[in-house]
Design a protein around this motif. Structure first.
Motif: not given
Ligand SMILES: C[S@@+](CC[C@H](N)C(=O)[O-])C[C@H]1O[C@@H](n2cnc3c(N)ncnc32)[C@H](O)[C@@H]1O
Length: 208
Positions: A1-10
């Protein structure tokens, strides 16, 4: 995953209010194909799961053809928007909750499911994570169950195009990788190309 789950959710929280008005035609078209394929073989008794449901394009699209849909996403903003749409349409057979590909049962007591759908969400995972997610989906499905996946897919390198994805945040798989990985998880697989770099992979588990 290139971005964390939290960054994607944001990122999707920020887009949630305008997502439906601004989503590219390619996601609309694959959502339509995923919906059509999902409904092509249902009898109204099925329990379905939509992972990365977003504002509910597929979950709400299949709701009338199955018994119940559990729609999961990591973005509260997208889920709020989906709940509002379900209320506006008088749909009460879809439940919404936090859940990810890695941990679909995040906050939801998951039932056994006959059908899993997902549209334009799995390309946020790297290939190893996709393999884990496909295994997880196979484990959630009943015998003969289906997984209908629409996504950004590399059908051939000549048509790889940044019009379809952002290399900084997205990680689309090749169609060969997806077919191999579905098969390794026990699915019989068919594929459909929907655009230069978009398509549907449908897997069916064997009957007992
Ligand atoms: C491009 S939107 C697609 C939404 C919807 N399926 C559609 O067809 O319009 C991608 C969605 O996937 C969700 N998502 C991204 N990574 C995810 C993950 N690891 N697990 C579950 N959902 C995820 C995002 O929050 C976002 O709502």
């Amino acid at each position: 995953m290139k971005r964390s789950l939290d960054a994607t959710a944001d990122r999707f929280d920020d887009q949630s209010e305008t997502y439906d008005e601004t989503r590219p035609e390619r996601t609309v078209e694959t959502a339509r194909r995923v919906t059509d394929r999902a409904l092509a073989d249902t009898d109204g008794s099925e329990t379905a799961l939509d992972i990365g449901a977003g504002t509910g394009a597929v979950a709400l699209g299949i709701a009338a053809g199955v018994d119940h849909v559990c729609a999961l996403d990591i973005s509260d903003g997208m889920l709020d928007r989906a709940r509002t749409k379900a209320d506006e349409r008088g749909v009460d057979s879809v439940t919404f909750g936090y859940g990810s590909f890695r941990d679909p049962g995040g906050t939801v007591d998951l039932p056994a499911v006959d059908l899993v759908v997902s549209n334009f969400a799995m390309h946020h995972l790297d290939d190893g994570e996709k393999a884990d997610a496909i295994e997880t989906v196979a484990g959630l499905l009943t015998d003969g169950g289906r997984f209908v996946l629409g996504d950004v897919i590399v059908f051939d390198e000549a048509t790889r195009s940044v019009e379809y994805y952002s290399p900084a945040v997205d990680d689309p798989a090749t169609v060969e990788y997806l077919v191999r990985t579905f098969e390794a998880a026990g699915f019989a697989v068919t594929t459909e190309r929907v655009g230069p770099m978009a398509g549907v992979v449908e897997g069916r588990l064997p009957e007992p």
